[in-house]
Design an enzyme around this catalytic site. Structure first.
Site, PDB file in Angstrom:
ATOM      1  N   HIS A  64       0.814  -1.206   0.000  1.00 49.92           N
ATOM      2  CA  HIS A  64       0.000   0.000   0.000  1.00 49.92           C
ATOM      3  C   HIS A  64       0.853   1.263   0.000  1.00 49.92           C
ATOM      4  CE1 HIS A  64      -3.755   2.134   0.457  1.00 49.92           C
ATOM      5  NE2 HIS A  64      -3.309   2.775   1.511  1.00 49.92           N
ATOM      6  N   HIS A  98     -10.060   3.822  -1.226  1.00 46.36           N
ATOM      7  CA  HIS A  98     -10.264   3.445   0.180  1.00 46.36           C
ATOM      8  C   HIS A  98     -11.210   2.256   0.204  1.00 46.36           C
ATOM      9  CE1 HIS A  98      -9.641   5.373   4.348  1.00 46.36           C
ATOM     10  NE2 HIS A  98      -8.482   5.169   3.767  1.00 46.36           N
TER      11      HIS A  98
END
Length: 763
Positions: free
Chosen positions: A63, A109
């Site tokens: 990430h 998200h």
């Protein structure tokens, strides 16, 4: 997954360590591999401390570190097009006029929104806004691109409505207009929704900020909200693994405070204007870890930080927790030595924390103290760039079967009008007013063309020039990418550019949000690589640079894996925003004209999904010469005030395109598609003629007196042009060479199209 989080809490928390526990076990619990742990030990020349291990785990997570994707992202063009580009910070942008920059970025998200829809989506908005703020720009608009499971599933409805609520709540509270976006539904997203959020901001060149820390002795200043335990493990564990028992992962989802974010925006911009801030970075994924090590590495300096000075909202937080926390509404500033109180007074005026927690050094080391105790000492450059991972690639087995599916044997519908009505009721095509009516799209009064009336939104940059502006859009047909990732990604870029051209804007820059399954599986990784290649080639064809973006892997579970979804955000430039068009047919008697051609292309269409439940075939072909000529004619026709309306043919094909133009204009149309507009392969295949999603097509309208001018323009660009009919009446009638295929009142079409999504969302 849950066991990993519990292991982290137990091993790094308040309890004592067992005699048999090893640092390797801790590293594995934090999502690291044994090889990565050995690399950490080599870098440090010793075993890491708990805090160091936590810092490496989050900074090297996929990430944050992009170890699996970084090498392929280098294929994306940065130096194409006619505009100057800035890349490499928290966001990127283009210089749209001399000294005026538009900054933009899209991020995802996904996992947090699947677990806690409202909070996950809201903090996604907060994070992307701070990325734009960290570039020195004032955020002016939001765009979102969303994917959910089929709304027949109660959980999918819960996630869908929660995400929309979260976007509306946070965006409306901070005073940002949500002006464009897209929403799609497919069962492949039932355990992994996609929430891509794009923010656009504006700054003058002398206002641009950097994230590179400079100036030995300058202050490291923490500003914003206090730090809590929310978000710990959010990037290293939650966003870098497949979801398993998601409901137990809620502690890893951040909590948002939009009112603090609004104050943070104003305080930061005021501090920047004073000239005391040397560098700035958002405390997003990995929180204090990413800001300290990445700012130091970018500037070639070191940093000493004392965590005991960090404002905390929970007692007894351990150093590793403070460094991993992803609490929201926080930024890290580098402030000129001696000007700390000047900056502090600004943030205190806005009711925000502003604390000097450290200083810059010259040795390139990031030293983290907790009071007098040294808990981490790491070379900034060594941790800031995650090791690259060379993973195997393999074309998915399913492609052979879906591509060779014979569509010629499928029966034609008994009633084409009924087929059109069913398509208009599909949540992928139906009106999205239920979504965007919850967003404030007029705040800041920059919006010229709001959501729902055109293929892109138009914004006036009124603080610079009353006429000058930009257009923004987001696009991706994930089913096309499932059938052919390379071509599907190109089609996403082409359609985003076409959307901008349909309002008269020149495509100028791209941001992407690349959402895929588990890259450690060779077929998923192949999809990712092919999509990146497709985006790169498409952007070179169109001359638009990729200035920013995001990669989101592991969007799968043991139940489902998402379709490859390279979401594309694009910005276009408009010299005069008063020269724009919308989708709606305008005046009775106007001529309806098709730019482009019709082909026998039903592969990957919404029609096949609705009528047969099939996700098969080849996506529409893409001819770049045709694509560019169609877009050029449309843009120039709008700028010369020849065109009255323009709408891209996409999901649902020509029939849906015509229906939407009638619905929004509240006027009918009589259409008779001429034989010369189609190829020989389309004769008799009225389903493909009406509902096939052939690319590079725009339906426009002109006054009869302007037809010759449009024809001359099309001839100059070698663009196919066909007159389809006229605007007028109360019905949409579609025929082919005199044979009627569709007839329905616009009122009925509108009733079906307008109500479908709301009815399914509110069951």
């Amino acid at each position: 997954m849950v066991r990993l989080l519990l292991f982290i809490i137990a091993r790094f928390g308040k309890g004592a360590k067992s005699v048999t526990e090893t640092m390797l076990e801790k590293a594995l619990a934090l999502g690291m591999s044994e090889e990565e742990f050995r690399q950490v030990c080599e870098i440090l020349g010793r075993q890491p401390t708990d805090t160091e291990l936590a810092m490496f785990s989050v900074e090297w997570s996929e990430h944050c570190g992009y170890g699996r994707s970084r090498q392929w992202l280098r294929l994306l063009p940065r130096d194409v097009g006619k505009y100057r580009v800035t890349v490499g910070g928290d966001a990127g942008g283009i210089e749209v006029k001399q000294g005026l920059w538009v900054l933009f970025k899209m991020e995802s998200h996904n996992h947090p929104s699947q677990i806690e829809p409202k909070s996950g989506a809201a903090t996604g908005i907060g994070g992307i806004v701070r990325d734009i703020l960290a570039m020195g720009a004032r955020p002016i608009a939001l765009v979102d691109t969303l994917r959910f499971g089929n709304l027949s599933d109660p959980k999918a409805r819960y996630i869908f409505t929660g995400v929309v609520e979260g976007i509306a709540w946070y965006g409306n509270c901070i005073g940002l207009a949500t002006v464009a976006g897209e929403v799609g539904f497919n069962d492949c997203y039932k355990t992994n929704c996609l929430v891509g959020v794009m923010c656009v901001g504006v700054a003058k060149e002398n206002e641009l900020m950097t994230s590179a820390a400079k100036g030995v002795g300058n202050a490291v200043v923490y500003v914003g909200n206090a730090t809590g335990r929310d978000g710990i493990g959010g990037c290293s564990v939650l966003a870098s693994k497949e979801i398993r028992e998601e409901l137990e992962m809620r502690p890893t989802v951040q909590l948002g405070d939009p009112f603090a974010e609004k104050c943070l925006i104003e305080a930061c911009l005021e501090a920047y204007r004073r000239g005391a801030v040397v560098a700035v970075k958002d405390m997003g994924a990995a929180g204090l870890t990413c800001t300290t090590v990445e700012m130091a590495a970018a500037g070639g300096v070191g940093m000493v930080v004392d965590l005991s000075l960090v404002p905390k909202r929970e007692q007894n937080m351990q150093p590793w927790e403070v460094m991993m926390s992803e609490s929201q509404e926080r930024m890290l500033l580098i402030v000129e030595k001696g000007r700390e109180e000047e900056v502090k007074s600004i943030f205190e005026k806005w009711g925000l924390h502003c604390v000097v927690i450290g200083r810059l050094t010259s040795d390139g080391l990031v030293r983290i103290y907790d009071g007098e105790q040294l808990v981490a000492e790491i070379p900034a450059k060594a941790i800031a760039e995650a090791p690259l991972k060379n993973l195997p690639l393999r074309e998915p087995d399913y492609l052979k079967e879906v591509r060779r599916f014979d569509l010629s044997g499928l029966p034609e519908p008994d009633d084409y009008t009924e087929a059109l009505l069913h398509l208009l009721s599909s949540p992928n095509i139906a009106s999205k007013v239920w979504v965007y009516q919850q967003y404030d799209h007029m705040v800041q009064v920059n919006t010229v063309v709001p959501p729902g009336v055109a293929d892109a939104a138009v914004l006036r940059l009124k603080d610079w020039d009353e006429k000058f502006g930009i257009a923004v859009t987001a696009d991706c047909n994930s089913l096309y990418c499932f059938l052919d990732p390379y071509l599907g990604a190109q089609l996403a870029v082409a359609e985003a550019a076409r959307n901008l051209s349909c309002v008269g804007a020149e495509p100028a820059g791209v941001t992407d949000c690349l959402c895929f399954g588990n890259p450690d599986k060779p077929d998923r990784y192949w999809q990712f690589v092919e999509s990146v290649k497709g985006i790169a080639d498409a952007c070179r064809e169109l001359g638009v640079p990729v200035v920013s973006g995001n990669v989101s892997f592991y969007n799968e579970s043991d139940v489902s894996v998402i379709h490859p979804s390279p979401l594309i955000g694009m910005v276009g430039v408009m010299e005069d925003v008063s020269f724009h068009t919308t989708m709606a047919f305008k005046d009775e008697g106007d001529l309806i004209v098709l730019l482009g051609r019709c082909r026998n292309e039903l592969g990957g269409s919404e029609y096949l999904r609705w009528r047969f439940g099939l996700e098969v075939g080849e996506p529409p072909m893409l001819n770049w010469c045709l694509e560019k000529s169609v877009q050029s004619v449309c843009r120039e026709g709008i700028r010369r005030a020849i065109l009255k309306s323009a709408h891209d043919c996409s999901e649902g094909g020509l029939a849906v395109c015509l229906a939407e133009c009638c619905i929004l204009g509240e006027v009918g149309a009589q259409v008779d598609i001429p034989e010369e507009a189609i190829g020989d392969d389309l004769k008799g295949r009225f389903s493909a003629l009406l509902f096939g999603e052939t690319a590079s097509r725009i339906v426009v309208t002109v006054a009869p007196s302007d037809l010759k001018a449009l024809q001359e323009l099309a001839a100059a660009h070698q663009c196919p042009l066909f007159v389809l009919g006229r605007v007028g009446g109360s019905e949409l009638q579609i025929a082919f060479a005199g044979q009627e295929l569709v007839r329905e009142t616009v009122a009925h079409l509108k009733a079906v199209w307008a109500a479908a999504l709301a009815q399914q969302a509110e069951v």
